[in-house]
Write a protein that holds these residues in place. Structure first.
Motif, mmCIF file in Angstrom:
data_model
loop_
_atom_site.group_PDB
_atom_site.id
_atom_site.type_symbol
_atom_site.label_atom_id
_atom_site.label_comp_id
_atom_site.label_asym_id
_atom_site.label_seq_id
_atom_site.Cartn_x
_atom_site.Cartn_y
_atom_site.Cartn_z
ATOM 1 N N GLU A 1 79.875 -101.187 -2.287
ATOM 2 C CA GLU A 1 81.133 -100.977 -1.543
ATOM 3 C C GLU A 1 82.023 -100.009 -2.441
ATOM 4 O OE1 GLU A 1 82.837 -104.789 -0.519
ATOM 5 O OE2 GLU A 1 81.669 -105.183 1.102
ATOM 6 N N ARG B 1 80.264 -95.865 -2.106
ATOM 7 C CA ARG B 1 81.225 -94.942 -1.368
ATOM 8 C C ARG B 1 81.940 -93.952 -2.068
ATOM 9 N NH1 ARG B 1 84.861 -96.639 2.381
ATOM 10 N NH2 ARG B 1 82.962 -97.753 3.144
ATOM 11 N N ALA C 1 76.860 -96.158 14.209
ATOM 12 C CA ALA C 1 76.349 -97.080 13.125
ATOM 13 C C ALA C 1 75.600 -98.365 13.554
ATOM 14 C CB ALA C 1 77.946 -97.873 12.761
ATOM 15 N N HIS D 1 77.070 -97.758 7.728
ATOM 16 C CA HIS D 1 78.487 -97.999 7.609
ATOM 17 C C HIS D 1 79.215 -97.224 8.648
ATOM 18 C CE1 HIS D 1 82.729 -98.999 6.513
ATOM 19 N NE2 HIS D 1 82.206 -100.176 5.887
ATOM 20 N N TYR E 1 82.232 -95.908 8.679
ATOM 21 C CA TYR E 1 82.916 -94.959 7.953
ATOM 22 C C TYR E 1 81.726 -93.764 7.811
ATOM 23 C CZ TYR E 1 84.795 -91.964 4.339
ATOM 24 O OH TYR E 1 85.436 -91.019 3.360
#
Length: 325
Positions: A199, A203, A268, A274, A276
């Motif tokens: 995470e 990212r 997704a 994810h 995003y």
């Protein structure tokens, strides 16, 4: 006394140097005037001789540091020293002087010189080669413990895959991870899990890859070269970097094959990514023709083969791929 530090792992060597200086200052009540530093890129023999050989009426221990620095372009030791004369000075160092010679590149040519050979014969020698494999994973776990947290082997391996072997960058990110965990009210244990690494670190890595792909889509060779250089300079491993780019191009190819699926949540769920990442990928996919993505993908497979076979420098092949867009 002569202490010799050498190798291209600047982070650990610098830590050792600071440790030696701290121990010296503890014995000297913090008198930093007893420590002098000479750098090879601005070397003056007379000044160096004065620093290491001169002594007052009351002889007192002092520490002299000689930094033999690296040429950033050639990655070799570079200096203005007259090595023969410098060696003669070093051989005359009195007992009360501690000389630390720090060679910052692990340059074999320097180590095979008369000065290098003499330094390698000293009693106190510390080698700092760039860490990899199990040694790197072990260092990551010890560093996490240093900051008051825990990490398992799998999560430590993931950190290495994302950040490469630049210990300065790894240390900075580990510190951030530990501060996050210690300061989080939602996390009871002080253990860095794979989920937290993914995470918080993945990212960041994904954002850098998005920038690189955006540059390819926009035919912006300059930005693509710069993005690639930034990642490699920051310590990203060639295989790790290649793997992230391949993964993203594969996602874009899969999105292109999804007829009528244009919502991020659907993408997704379908691809197991994810939301995003799905949103960013949908935006990027619109900027490529199918044949462009396939050509880039083929080029990446060639780079993969080159890295694994060592038949051609990976960086040169990355550059060639960018130049063809």
């Amino acid at each position: 006394m002569i202490i010799f530090l050498y190798g291209s792992d600047i982070f650990r060597a610098k830590e050792k140097l600071e440790e030696l200086k701290s121990r010296f200052l503890e014995k000297k009540n913090g008198n930093s005037f007893l420590i002098s530093t000479t750098e090879s890129l601005d070397f003056d023999l007379a000044d160096f001789r004065n620093k290491v050989l001169s002594s007052g009426f009351f002889a007192e221990n002092k520490m002299a540091i000689l930094k033999i620095q690296e040429n950033k372009k050639t990655k070799k030791a570079e200096n203005k020293m007259e090595e023969k004369e410098t060696l003669e000075v070093i051989k005359k160092i009195p007992e009360e002087t501690i000389l630390i010679v720090w060679e910052q590149s692990g340059d074999e040519k320097f180590l095979k010189s008369d000065l290098g050979k003499y330094l390698l014969k000293q009693k106190f020698i510390y080698s700092f080669n760039v860490l990899s494999g199990n040694e790197l994973i072990g260092w990551i776990r010890k560093r996490v413990a240093f900051y008051g947290c825990e990490i398992d082997n799998e999560s430590a391996i993931l950190i290495a895959e994302i950040l490469g072997n630049d210990l300065c960058k790894i240390d900075l990110e580990i510190n951030k991870l530990c501060l996050f965990i210690i300061g989080s009210k939602e996390i009871e244990s002080k253990k860095i899990s794979r989920k937290i690494v993914e995470e918080l670190l993945s990212r960041q890595a994904e954002e850098n890859i998005f920038k690189f792909i955006d540059a390819l889509a926009g035919k912006n060779r300059r930005l693509a070269f710069l993005s690639l250089q930034n990642e490699l300079s920051a310590g990203a491993g060639e295989l790790a970097l290649l793997g992230m780019v391949v993964r993203q191009i594969r996602i874009l190819l899969q999105i292109k094959s999804m007829q009528g699926i244009l919502k991020k949540d659907e993408v997704a769920k379908e691809l197991g990514i994810h939301p995003y990442v799905a949103q960013k990928s949908l935006q990027q996919a619109r900027n490529f023709q199918d044949n462009e993505l396939k050509n880039i993908y083929r080029g990446l497979l060639q780079i993969d083969m080159a890295i694994k076979s060592s038949s051609s420098p990976a960086r040169a092949m990355f550059d060639r791929l960018i130049s063809r867009i």
